[in-house]
Design a protein around this motif. Structure first.
Motif, PDB file in Angstrom:
ATOM      1  N   GLU A 109       0.832  -1.210   0.024  1.00  0.00           N
ATOM      2  CA  GLU A 109      -0.157   0.204  -0.046  1.00  0.00           C
ATOM      3  C   GLU A 109       0.876   1.318   0.101  1.00  0.00           C
ATOM      4  O   GLU A 109       0.449   2.193  -0.550  1.00  0.00           O
ATOM      5  CB  GLU A 109      -1.062  -0.195   1.301  1.00  0.00           C
ATOM      6  N   ILE A 110       1.817   1.225   0.638  1.00  0.00           N
ATOM      7  CA  ILE A 110       2.817   2.461   0.805  1.00  0.00           C
ATOM      8  C   ILE A 110       3.522   2.582  -0.642  1.00  0.00           C
ATOM      9  O   ILE A 110       3.603   3.723  -1.249  1.00  0.00           O
ATOM     10  CB  ILE A 110       4.224   2.198   1.899  1.00  0.00           C
ATOM     11  N   LEU A 111       4.064   1.546  -1.157  1.00  0.00           N
ATOM     12  CA  LEU A 111       4.194   1.591  -2.548  1.00  0.00           C
ATOM     13  C   LEU A 111       3.505   2.239  -3.594  1.00  0.00           C
ATOM     14  O   LEU A 111       3.879   3.099  -4.386  1.00  0.00           O
ATOM     15  CB  LEU A 111       5.185   0.271  -3.088  1.00  0.00           C
ATOM     16  N   ARG A 112       2.473   1.632  -3.531  1.00  0.00           N
ATOM     17  CA  ARG A 112       1.317   2.441  -4.524  1.00  0.00           C
ATOM     18  C   ARG A 112       1.075   3.725  -4.167  1.00  0.00           C
ATOM     19  O   ARG A 112       0.940   4.585  -5.299  1.00  0.00           O
ATOM     20  CB  ARG A 112       0.051   1.404  -4.168  1.00  0.00           C
ATOM     21  N   SER A 113       1.006   4.151  -3.138  1.00  0.00           N
ATOM     22  CA  SER A 113       0.838   5.618  -2.557  1.00  0.00           C
ATOM     23  C   SER A 113       2.252   6.515  -3.170  1.00  0.00           C
ATOM     24  O   SER A 113       1.807   7.594  -3.761  1.00  0.00           O
ATOM     25  CB  SER A 113       0.775   5.657  -1.016  1.00  0.00           C
ATOM     26  N   LEU A 114       3.438   5.917  -3.044  1.00  0.00           N
ATOM     27  CA  LEU A 114       4.347   6.668  -3.521  1.00  0.00           C
ATOM     28  C   LEU A 114       4.415   6.943  -4.847  1.00  0.00           C
ATOM     29  O   LEU A 114       4.792   7.862  -5.397  1.00  0.00           O
ATOM     30  CB  LEU A 114       5.755   5.887  -2.649  1.00  0.00           C
ATOM     31  N   ALA A 116       2.100   6.582  -6.812  1.00  0.00           N
ATOM     32  CA  ALA A 116       0.935   7.595  -7.237  1.00  0.00           C
ATOM     33  C   ALA A 116       1.218   9.210  -7.106  1.00  0.00           C
ATOM     34  O   ALA A 116       0.615  10.152  -7.857  1.00  0.00           O
ATOM     35  CB  ALA A 116      -0.329   7.356  -6.676  1.00  0.00           C
ATOM     36  N   SER A 117       2.257   9.129  -6.131  1.00  0.00           N
ATOM     37  CA  SER A 117       2.588  10.752  -5.889  1.00  0.00           C
ATOM     38  C   SER A 117       3.616  11.119  -6.736  1.00  0.00           C
ATOM     39  O   SER A 117       4.215  12.473  -6.571  1.00  0.00           O
ATOM     40  CB  SER A 117       2.883  10.924  -4.432  1.00  0.00           C
ATOM     41  N   VAL A 118       4.339  10.236  -7.558  1.00  0.00           N
ATOM     42  CA  VAL A 118       5.527  10.683  -7.946  1.00  0.00           C
ATOM     43  C   VAL A 118       5.710  11.919  -8.760  1.00  0.00           C
ATOM     44  O   VAL A 118       6.556  12.824  -8.985  1.00  0.00           O
ATOM     45  CB  VAL A 118       6.375   9.577  -8.944  1.00  0.00           C
ATOM     46  N   GLY A 119       4.493  11.881  -9.860  1.00  0.00           N
ATOM     47  CA  GLY A 119       4.465  13.054 -10.772  1.00  0.00           C
ATOM     48  C   GLY A 119       4.225  14.335 -10.314  1.00  0.00           C
ATOM     49  O   GLY A 119       4.516  15.521 -10.875  1.00  0.00           O
ATOM     50  N   ASP A 120       3.783  14.543  -8.916  1.00  0.00           N
ATOM     51  CA  ASP A 120       3.676  15.947  -8.397  1.00  0.00           C
ATOM     52  C   ASP A 120       4.692  16.201  -7.452  1.00  0.00           C
ATOM     53  O   ASP A 120       4.608  17.306  -6.749  1.00  0.00           O
ATOM     54  CB  ASP A 120       2.110  15.800  -7.478  1.00  0.00           C
ATOM     55  N   ASP A 121       5.567  15.451  -7.126  1.00  0.00           N
ATOM     56  CA  ASP A 121       6.742  15.603  -6.350  1.00  0.00           C
ATOM     57  C   ASP A 121       8.140  15.445  -6.752  1.00  0.00           C
ATOM     58  O   ASP A 121       8.361  14.104  -6.714  1.00  0.00           O
ATOM     59  CB  ASP A 121       6.366  14.592  -4.998  1.00  0.00           C
ATOM     60  N   PRO A 122       8.776  16.076  -7.103  1.00  0.00           N
ATOM     61  CA  PRO A 122      10.322  16.142  -7.591  1.00  0.00           C
ATOM     62  C   PRO A 122      11.135  15.382  -6.744  1.00  0.00           C
ATOM     63  O   PRO A 122      11.898  14.510  -6.985  1.00  0.00           O
ATOM     64  CB  PRO A 122      10.484  17.561  -8.106  1.00  0.00           C
ATOM     65  N   GLU A 123      10.939  15.835  -5.320  1.00  0.00           N
ATOM     66  CA  GLU A 123      11.869  15.147  -4.417  1.00  0.00           C
ATOM     67  C   GLU A 123      11.435  13.700  -4.122  1.00  0.00           C
ATOM     68  O   GLU A 123      12.519  12.961  -4.069  1.00  0.00           O
ATOM     69  CB  GLU A 123      11.573  15.870  -3.276  1.00  0.00           C
ATOM     70  N   ILE A 128      12.862   7.988  -5.235  1.00  0.00           N
ATOM     71  CA  ILE A 128      12.751   6.646  -6.000  1.00  0.00           C
ATOM     72  C   ILE A 128      13.631   6.246  -7.077  1.00  0.00           C
ATOM     73  O   ILE A 128      14.111   5.150  -7.278  1.00  0.00           O
ATOM     74  CB  ILE A 128      11.252   6.798  -6.664  1.00  0.00           C
ATOM     75  N   ASN A 129      14.176   7.123  -7.625  1.00  0.00           N
ATOM     76  CA  ASN A 129      15.024   6.889  -8.873  1.00  0.00           C
ATOM     77  C   ASN A 129      16.452   6.589  -8.301  1.00  0.00           C
ATOM     78  O   ASN A 129      17.133   5.677  -8.795  1.00  0.00           O
ATOM     79  CB  ASN A 129      15.329   8.162  -9.942  1.00  0.00           C
ATOM     80  N   GLU A 130      16.759   7.287  -7.192  1.00  0.00           N
ATOM     81  CA  GLU A 130      17.893   6.924  -6.407  1.00  0.00           C
ATOM     82  C   GLU A 130      18.168   5.523  -5.798  1.00  0.00           C
ATOM     83  O   GLU A 130      19.235   4.997  -6.019  1.00  0.00           O
ATOM     84  CB  GLU A 130      18.304   7.858  -5.260  1.00  0.00           C
ATOM     85  N   HIS A 131      16.903   5.036  -5.388  1.00  0.00           N
ATOM     86  CA  HIS A 131      16.695   3.580  -4.836  1.00  0.00           C
ATOM     87  C   HIS A 131      16.320   2.447  -5.767  1.00  0.00           C
ATOM     88  O   HIS A 131      16.299   1.554  -5.414  1.00  0.00           O
ATOM     89  CB  HIS A 131      15.960   3.679  -3.652  1.00  0.00           C
ATOM     90  N   ALA A 132      15.975   3.072  -6.868  1.00  0.00           N
ATOM     91  CA  ALA A 132      15.261   1.960  -8.017  1.00  0.00           C
ATOM     92  C   ALA A 132      16.051   1.010  -8.258  1.00  0.00           C
ATOM     93  O   ALA A 132      15.535  -0.316  -8.556  1.00  0.00           O
ATOM     94  CB  ALA A 132      14.656   2.661  -9.002  1.00  0.00           C
ATOM     95  N   ASN A 133      17.629   1.031  -8.463  1.00  0.00           N
ATOM     96  CA  ASN A 133      18.176   0.183  -8.824  1.00  0.00           C
ATOM     97  C   ASN A 133      18.753  -0.859  -7.698  1.00  0.00           C
ATOM     98  O   ASN A 133      19.068  -1.905  -8.060  1.00  0.00           O
ATOM     99  CB  ASN A 133      19.714   0.647  -9.368  1.00  0.00           C
ATOM    100  N   ASP A 134      18.260  -0.627  -6.594  1.00  0.00           N
ATOM    101  CA  ASP A 134      18.400  -1.576  -5.259  1.00  0.00           C
ATOM    102  C   ASP A 134      17.404  -2.471  -5.694  1.00  0.00           C
ATOM    103  O   ASP A 134      17.883  -3.846  -5.689  1.00  0.00           O
ATOM    104  CB  ASP A 134      18.492  -0.864  -4.110  1.00  0.00           C
ATOM    105  N   GLY A 135      16.186  -2.521  -5.485  1.00  0.00           N
ATOM    106  CA  GLY A 135      15.143  -3.316  -5.837  1.00  0.00           C
ATOM    107  C   GLY A 135      15.240  -4.753  -5.022  1.00  0.00           C
ATOM    108  O   GLY A 135      15.000  -5.762  -5.694  1.00  0.00           O
ATOM    109  N   GLY A 136      16.106  -4.748  -3.964  1.00  0.00           N
ATOM    110  CA  GLY A 136      16.327  -6.008  -3.037  1.00  0.00           C
ATOM    111  C   GLY A 136      17.499  -6.757  -3.662  1.00  0.00           C
ATOM    112  O   GLY A 136      17.422  -8.065  -3.839  1.00  0.00           O
ATOM    113  N   SER A 137      18.281  -6.134  -4.350  1.00  0.00           N
ATOM    114  CA  SER A 137      19.336  -6.542  -5.220  1.00  0.00           C
ATOM    115  C   SER A 137      20.363  -7.565  -4.365  1.00  0.00           C
ATOM    116  O   SER A 137      20.877  -8.705  -4.912  1.00  0.00           O
ATOM    117  CB  SER A 137      20.303  -5.484  -5.872  1.00  0.00           C
TER     118      SER A 137
END
Length: 207
Positions: A109-114, A116-123, A128-137
């Motif tokens: 639920e948290i991830l869906r909320s995040l 959904a808000s990406v487009g309105d919040d540059p920070e 999310i982009n900074e941590h996207a490559n981790d993905g449980g690596s």
């Protein structure tokens, strides 16, 4: 000179520091996100719920976006257990199926909320982009490491981007299709048609 007895100073009761305080803040942030979503997350709400002040939060996370992503990651890491079926295909499918079944869990639920808000919040987008490559690596690299040791995969496959391809494709299904659950045949397709060929092909890739 006063004849009133001097009262010894008392240390603050219940004051937390370090890892204990950090965990309390992350749990408070997760609770707010689960109950009200990212748009309702404020440092004031988190501070009040955690029983601390905003300065203590800002010393650890520069903005609410960083705090939200950290809270999500904390929940996700706590919920992951590494399968060990003896086959890379079965291990990969098991991880994808667990991730798929927990999309409606608290951290799902948290991830869906995040997202959904990406487009309105540059920070938030930056976090999310900074941590996207981790993905449980770490988990996926462990999976691949076992496969390499068994001779199922070449050593060249042990790369974070290769390791997280399957989970990245699953998350892409959520984002692009806007659905809370991906059919199992799609998970099988991700593993059989993309993930395993990519892993196995690394050994024959040109230098």
């Amino acid at each position: 000179m006063s004849d009133q007895p001097t009262r010894p100073s008392r240390p603050e009761v219940g004051r937390r520091r370090g890892a204990e305080l950090e965990q309390a803040i992350l749990q408070a942030a997760a609770d707010v996100l689960i109950e009200s979503g990212y748009t309702a997350l404020t440092m004031d709400k988190v501070a009040a719920r955690a029983g601390t002040n905003k300065n203590a939060i800002y010393r650890r996370w520069p903005n609410r976006a960083a705090l939200a992503v950290a809270a999500y990651q904390g929940l996700a890491r706590a919920d992951v257990q590494l399968p060990d079926t003896g086959r890379l295909r079965d291990d990969a499918l098991e991880l994808l199926r667990r991730a798929n079944s927990t999309w409606t869990s608290p951290y799902g639920e948290i991830l869906r909320s995040l997202l959904a808000s990406v487009g309105d919040d540059p920070e938030l987008r930056a976090q999310i982009n900074e941590h996207a490559n981790d993905g449980g690596s770490g988990i996926w690299l462990t999976l691949l490491g076992r496969a390499v040791a068994r001779g199922e995969a070449p050593p060249e496959a042990l790369h974070p981007r290769v390791a997280t391809t399957a989970i990245a494709l699953l998350r892409n299904e959520y984002v692009t299709r806007g659905i809370p659950f991906v059919p199992d045949n799609v998970l099988v397709e991700i593993v059989d048609e993309v993930y395993l060929p990519l892993v196995r092909g690394r050994g024959s890739a040109p230098a």
